[in-house]
Design an enzyme around this catalytic site. Structure first.
Site, PDB file in Angstrom:
ATOM      1  N   GLU A  59       2.649 105.428 -41.956  1.00 19.22           N
ATOM      2  CA  GLU A  59       1.669 104.375 -41.681  1.00 19.22           C
ATOM      3  C   GLU A  59       0.280 104.749 -42.194  1.00 19.22           C
ATOM      4  O   GLU A  59      -0.460 103.896 -42.690  1.00 19.22           O
ATOM      5  CB  GLU A  59       1.624 104.082 -40.185  1.00 19.22           C
ATOM      6  CG  GLU A  59       2.804 103.270 -39.671  1.00 19.22           C
ATOM      7  CD  GLU A  59       4.081 104.080 -39.529  1.00 19.22           C
ATOM      8  OE1 GLU A  59       5.165 103.480 -39.445  1.00 19.22           O
ATOM      9  OE2 GLU A  59       3.980 105.334 -39.522  1.00 19.22           O
ATOM     10  N   HIS A 128       7.719 100.665 -28.063  1.00 19.95           N
ATOM     11  CA  HIS A 128       7.843  99.529 -28.982  1.00 19.95           C
ATOM     12  C   HIS A 128       7.473  98.198 -28.322  1.00 19.95           C
ATOM     13  O   HIS A 128       7.847  97.140 -28.820  1.00 19.95           O
ATOM     14  CB  HIS A 128       9.288  99.405 -29.493  1.00 19.95           C
ATOM     15  CG  HIS A 128       9.785 100.571 -30.281  1.00 19.95           C
ATOM     16  ND1 HIS A 128      10.113 101.762 -29.692  1.00 19.95           N
ATOM     17  CD2 HIS A 128       9.993 100.736 -31.611  1.00 19.95           C
ATOM     18  CE1 HIS A 128      10.536 102.614 -30.625  1.00 19.95           C
ATOM     19  NE2 HIS A 128      10.460 102.009 -31.795  1.00 19.95           N
TER      20      HIS A 128
END
Length: 318
Positions: A59, A128
Site C-alpha cells: 500500500e 477488515h
C-alpha cells in the site's frame, strides 16, 4: 435513468472519467481481474493495463507512486481494497499528499482519489471492518467523502476525481449490492448534504450506511408521533454546516449517528458545532470502543441498529 447497484455506480463513474480525461488512471491490487469486489470489472479491456494498473501488495508503494504521478500531471484513482489496509500508506497520504499544496506555496497539487471501502461486511472481523473516516477529517488538506446511495457513489466519485485536492473516498462494503436509480447526467458537488427525510421534532445527522438505518428509525418514530428529519452529510470534509444548523434551529433537537466507534468519532465535531451555534438539545450515537468480532452475534453487539437510533432519539424528545 436506470437502476444500478452501488458498486456498479462506482465502476461507471470511473469509466466515465477515464473516457473524458486521458490523465485519469487507476492503480491498486487485483485491478486487472476487476478488483476484489468487482468494482473495476472490464475496465482493463477498455482502457488497457497502462491505465488500469495492477500493483504489488504494498500500500505504501501504491500510494507513493500515485502521489508522485499526481504531482506531475495525472489524476490517479488509488484502490486500497479495505480502509484498514490504507493505514500502511498513512505517511504518503497524510504527510505528503495532504500537505504538498501548502508546502509548495500552491505551485503543486495532488489530485488523487483514494478509494477506501469501509464498514462491517459479512463477518469480516476486526482487521477488515473499521470505519476510520474521523482520522482523515482531522487532517488539513484532505477532502473526505462517504456516499450512501448509488446515485451519490456515481456523482461524488466523478466530482472527487475532478478535484485538485486529495480525496479520501470511503465506500461502505455493506452497500455494494444496494440498488437504486442512477441519472448519469446529475452532478453532486462536494461539501453539500441532502435532506433524505423531512421532519419537525428532531434532526438526525448521519452518513454512509447509517443513512438507511436512520430512515428506518425515523419511520418507527413516526408511528409514535415523532417527526424526525434525516440529513445525509455525503461529504464529511467540508461538511454542510448550513443545512445542519438550519434544520436543527427548526427542530430544536439533534442526534448525530455513525457506525464508527463513538469515542473521538466525527459525530463529536458536529455535536460540538451544534452546541456552540444553537440552543438545541443534542446527542450522539456510535459504536462502543471495542474490536469488531467475526461471529455475527458478537458483531451485532457493536453495531448501531435502527432500533438503537430510535431509542436514543426518543430520549431526546421526552
Amino acid at each position: 435513468m436506470s437502476d444500478v447497484t452501488y458498486m456498479e455506480a462506482g465502476r461507471l463513474a470511473v469509466a466515465a472519467e477515464m473516457a473524458a480525461d486521458p490523465t485519469v488512471w487507476c492503480v491498486g491490487e487485483d485491478l486487472g481481474r476487476g478488483g476484489v469486489f468487482g468494482q473495476y470489472k472490464g475496465l482493463v479491456d477498455t482502457f488497457g493495463p497502462g491505465r488500469i494498473s495492477d500493483a504489488p501488495i504494498s500500500e505504501a508503494a501504491i500510494m507513493g507512486v500515485a502521489v508522485g504521478a499526481a504531482m506531475t500531471g495525472t489524476r490517479p484513482v488509488v484502490e486500497m481494497r479495505f480502509s484498514d489496509f490504507a493505514l500502511c500508506a498513512i505517511d504518503e497520504l497524510i504527510n505528503q499528499a495532504a500537505k504538498a499544496r501548502f508546502m509548495f506555496g500552491g505551485q503543486s497539487t495532488v489530485p488523487i482519489t483514494v478509494r477506501e471501502p469501509i464498514g462491517m461486511w459479512r463477518s469480516s472481523a476486526a482487521q477488515h471492518s473499521q470505519s476510520l473516516e474521523a482520522w482523515y477529517t482531522h487532517i488539513p488538506g484532505l477532502v473526505v467523502v462517504c456516499p450512501a446511495t448509488p446515485q451519490d457513489n456515481y456523482a461524488l466519485l466523478r466530482a472527487a476525481i475532478r478535484c485538485d485536492d486529495p480525496v479520501v473516498f470511503m465506500e461502505h462494503k455493506g452497500l455494494w449490492p444496494l440498488t437504486g436509480p442512477l441519472d448519469e447526467g446529475e452532478s453532486v458537488p462536494l461539501g453539500k448534504a441532502v435532506m433524505r427525510r423531512e421532519g419537525a421534532d428532531l434532526t438526525i445527522v448521519t452518513w454512509s450506511a447509517m443513512v438507511h438505518r436512520a430512515i428506518e428509525a425515523a419511520d418507527a418514530l413516526a408511528a409514535d408521533g415523532v417527526s424526525a428529519a434525516v440529513i445525509d452529510l455525503r461529504t464529511l470534509w467540508p461538511w454542510d454546516r448550513d443545512l445542519v444548523l438550519t434544520s436543527v434551529e427548526e427542530t430544536g433537537r439533534a442526534l448525530v449517528v455513525h457506525e464508527a466507534v463513538q469515542v473521538s468519532g466525527f459525530g463529536a465535531e458536529i455535536v460540538a458545532t451544534i452546541a456552540e451555534e444553537t440552543g438545541a438539545r443534542v446527542a450522539r450515537l456510535g459504536a462502543p470502543r471495542a474490536p469488531i468480532a467475526y461471529a455475527p452475534t458478537m458483531e451485532r453487539e457493536v453495531s448501531v441498529l435502527a432500533e438503537d437510533i430510535a431509542a436514543r432519539a426518543r430520549l431526546l424528545t421526552v
